[in-house]
Design an enzyme around this catalytic site. Structure first.
Site, mmCIF file in Angstrom:
data_model
loop_
_atom_site.group_PDB
_atom_site.id
_atom_site.type_symbol
_atom_site.label_atom_id
_atom_site.label_comp_id
_atom_site.label_asym_id
_atom_site.label_seq_id
_atom_site.Cartn_x
_atom_site.Cartn_y
_atom_site.Cartn_z
ATOM 1 N N ASP A 15 0.842 -1.201 0.000
ATOM 2 C CA ASP A 15 0.000 0.000 0.000
ATOM 3 C C ASP A 15 0.878 1.253 0.000
ATOM 4 O OD1 ASP A 15 -2.611 -1.478 0.539
ATOM 5 O OD2 ASP A 15 -1.406 -2.094 2.247
ATOM 6 N N TYR A 183 5.422 -14.452 0.263
ATOM 7 C CA TYR A 183 4.814 -14.725 1.571
ATOM 8 C C TYR A 183 5.291 -16.133 1.952
ATOM 9 C CZ TYR A 183 1.977 -10.959 -0.420
ATOM 10 O OH TYR A 183 1.572 -9.801 -1.030
ATOM 11 N N GLN A 247 13.555 1.508 -1.984
ATOM 12 C CA GLN A 247 12.931 1.069 -3.239
ATOM 13 C C GLN A 247 13.925 1.127 -4.392
ATOM 14 O OE1 GLN A 247 9.305 3.365 -3.793
ATOM 15 N NE2 GLN A 247 8.087 1.630 -3.088
ATOM 16 N N GLY A 264 2.662 -9.669 -4.368
ATOM 17 C CA GLY A 264 1.807 -8.484 -4.234
ATOM 18 C C GLY A 264 1.638 -7.743 -5.541
ATOM 19 N N GLU A 265 1.944 -6.458 -5.514
ATOM 20 C CA GLU A 265 1.594 -5.611 -6.645
ATOM 21 C C GLU A 265 2.792 -4.849 -7.194
ATOM 22 O OE1 GLU A 265 -1.652 -2.104 -7.423
ATOM 23 O OE2 GLU A 265 -2.184 -3.893 -6.349
ATOM 24 N N SER A 267 6.103 -4.998 -6.546
ATOM 25 C CA SER A 267 7.310 -5.740 -6.962
ATOM 26 C C SER A 267 7.059 -6.519 -8.245
ATOM 27 C CB SER A 267 7.810 -6.652 -5.842
ATOM 28 O OG SER A 267 6.801 -7.530 -5.419
HETATM 29 O O1 TRH Z 1 4.342 -6.002 0.484
HETATM 30 P P1 TRH Z 1 3.453 -6.574 -0.530
HETATM 31 O O2 TRH Z 1 3.097 -7.980 -0.321
HETATM 32 O O3 TRH Z 1 2.154 -5.726 -0.647
HETATM 33 C C1 TRH Z 1 0.882 -6.341 -0.895
HETATM 34 C C2 TRH Z 1 0.340 -5.857 -2.214
HETATM 35 O O4 TRH Z 1 0.356 -4.480 -2.379
HETATM 36 C C3 TRH Z 1 -1.079 -6.354 -2.374
HETATM 37 O O5 TRH Z 1 -1.662 -5.814 -3.540
HETATM 38 C C4 TRH Z 1 -1.898 -5.950 -1.180
HETATM 39 O O6 TRH Z 1 -3.168 -6.450 -1.300
HETATM 40 C C5 TRH Z 1 -1.263 -6.517 0.067
HETATM 41 O O7 TRH Z 1 0.065 -6.042 0.181
HETATM 42 C C6 TRH Z 1 -2.032 -6.116 1.297
HETATM 43 O O8 TRH Z 1 4.166 -6.499 -1.989
HETATM 44 P P2 TRH Z 1 4.445 -5.298 -2.982
HETATM 45 O O9 TRH Z 1 3.181 -4.770 -3.524
HETATM 46 O O10 TRH Z 1 5.418 -5.792 -3.950
HETATM 47 O O11 TRH Z 1 5.116 -4.177 -2.102
HETATM 48 C C7 TRH Z 1 6.363 -4.296 -1.520
HETATM 49 C C8 TRH Z 1 7.064 -2.953 -1.508
HETATM 50 O O12 TRH Z 1 8.198 -3.007 -0.658
HETATM 51 C C9 TRH Z 1 7.582 -2.546 -2.882
HETATM 52 O O13 TRH Z 1 7.352 -1.168 -3.084
HETATM 53 C C10 TRH Z 1 9.083 -2.804 -2.799
HETATM 54 C C11 TRH Z 1 9.334 -2.490 -1.357
HETATM 55 N N1 TRH Z 1 10.547 -3.073 -0.761
HETATM 56 C C12 TRH Z 1 11.643 -2.241 -0.570
HETATM 57 O O14 TRH Z 1 11.602 -1.058 -0.941
HETATM 58 N N2 TRH Z 1 12.757 -2.743 0.035
HETATM 59 C C13 TRH Z 1 12.832 -4.039 0.465
HETATM 60 O O15 TRH Z 1 13.864 -4.440 1.040
HETATM 61 C C14 TRH Z 1 11.698 -4.879 0.234
HETATM 62 C C15 TRH Z 1 11.762 -6.319 0.654
HETATM 63 C C16 TRH Z 1 10.575 -4.370 -0.377
#
Ligand code: TRH
Length: 364
Positions: A15, A183, A247, A264-265, A267
């Site tokens: 989010d 996950y 990021q 998720g979304e 990544s």
């Molecule tokens: O963390 P997520 O599993 O988020 C999810 C999705 O958004 C999904 O749609 C939603 O329904 C759920 O949460 C509740 O995966 P996502 O979307 O890839 O987001 C991870 C973010 O974390 C992404 O912007 C990359 C960032 N990140 C870093 O910046 N540094 C890191 O070391 C890691 C591991 C991630």
């Protein structure tokens, strides 16, 4: 223009991750952004340097009325505070140009996205009665809102020195490197068993749930009380646990790796831009709604049969075992070509922020 982006952190990092990328992308194109969130804690490592044109603010209190910007983005149906909605209503009658209220939705390749993108949703009750909220759907086709893609992404990626990154992380230039962000995929233990048995690989494990899942596998396989070092050798597999990174560094991790497991979304989109073979773990939903979401994505990706089977096992759609060919370099090459073809299709479309600008211009 001033943009108000509202973000409630429900779970995990997506989010705030999506909202931060969106806010920075707007800011890089000259906009002013206020990012209102109920939990900004992850930004400490995700965006340690912030951005001068993005102000991060706590979720407004009930008594807080404020003055809305030109565009108000409600993300993932997070429900704007009542008082802020009242402020939008006031500003709509007071200003020549009404604030535009947009609901930015979740990413999916399912057909409803093209149908629902850009639809109005009239507000019938509460302080916003009479206002219109607009649906904006990110997506993978030209009839959706597209994906976030900053204007400098291609340049950053072209300048990236993969060899230097690998050296910094103690990885040989020719070592097979896999980034793991997930996950608890049902097929993870079988996949790790196969990697440990078959191919010399370096697994770069992101912190949080992915690290916990790999550690659970190690514990089961190699003893009740293993001492977790930063780097562990399990058969052919060497495992490196990473600290949380920004990021920007997360993108680099995906560019430097030969295979990207994402979730998720946000990544997922970044792995598409990275152009390496990818394995997506969807956020599991109780009613298995993520199964249809997965198939829609695999159809759009035009995924080769074995990549499809691996995705189904990874996401618990099937109980199929991991086949040795799923780790084969030749197979990975064909998956890489598939992801690059998909990336080329996406690059031919407008990115999400460019589309948002056009939408705003059209509606104001
Ligand atoms: O963390 P997520 O599993 O988020 C999810 C999705 O958004 C999904 O749609 C939603 O329904 C759920 O949460 C509740 O995966 P996502 O979307 O890839 O987001 C991870 C973010 O974390 C992404 O912007 C990359 C960032 N990140 C870093 O910046 N540094 C890191 O070391 C890691 C591991 C991630």
């Amino acid at each position: 223009m001033l943009w108000d982006v509202f973000c409630r952190v429900v779970d995990n990092w997506g989010d705030i991750g999506v909202c931060w990328r969106l806010a920075c992308d707007l800011a890089q194109r000259g906009e002013q952004v206020r990012l209102w969130t109920d939990d900004a804690s992850a930004l400490a490592w995700m965006a340690p340097d912030g951005h001068p044109a993005v102000t991060v603010l706590p979720w407004p209190d009930d008594g807080d009325r404020g003055e809305p910007g030109a565009v108000v983005l409600e993300t993932f149906g997070c429900e704007l505070p009542r008082n802020f909605v009242a402020a939008i209503a006031d500003a709509s009658s007071a200003r020549d140009q009404k604030p535009l209220w947009i609901n930015l939705e979740y990413l999916s390749a399912e057909p409803y996205v093209e149908r629902s993108h850009r639809l109005p949703s009239p507000v019938h009750g509460g302080p916003g009665a009479g206002l219109t909220r607009w649906y904006f759907y990110p997506g993978f086709t030209g009839r959706t809102g597209g994906l976030l893609r900053e204007s400098d992404l291609a340049t950053r990626q072209a300048r990236f020195d993969r060899g230097a990154w690998r050296t910094r992380h103690g990885i040989a230039p020719d070592a097979r490197t896999i980034a793991l962000f997930c996950y608890e995929p049902p097929a993870l233990p079988g996949w790790l068993d196969a990697l440990a048995a078959q191919t010399r690989s370096r697994l770069l494990v992101t912190p949080g749930r992915a690290a916990a899942a790999v550690q659970a596998w190690e514990q089961k396989k190699y003893g009740e009380n293993p001492i977790f070092l930063n780097q562990v050798a399990c058969g052919q597999l060497s495992i490196q646990y990473l600290p949380p990174c920004s990021q920007i560094s997360f993108d680099e991790l995906l560019w430097a790796s030969d295979f990207n497991c994402v979730r998720g979304e946000d990544s997922l989109a970044r792995a598409l831009w990275a152009g390496q073979p990818l394995l997506w773990h969807l956020y599991p939903q109780h009613d298995n709604a993520h199964h249809a979401k997965l198939d829609a994505f695999l159809d759009w990706l035009d995924a080769p049969p074995r990549l499809r089977r691996l995705h189904h096992a990874w996401n618990g759609v099937t109980n199929d075992p991991i086949q040795p060919q799923m780790l084969d370099a030749g197979e990975w090459q064909s998956w890489r070509e598939c992801v690059r073809a998909a990336r080329a299709r996406l690059l031919a479309q407008d990115d999400l922020v460019s589309q948002l600008f056009r939408f705003v211009q059209e509606k104001r």
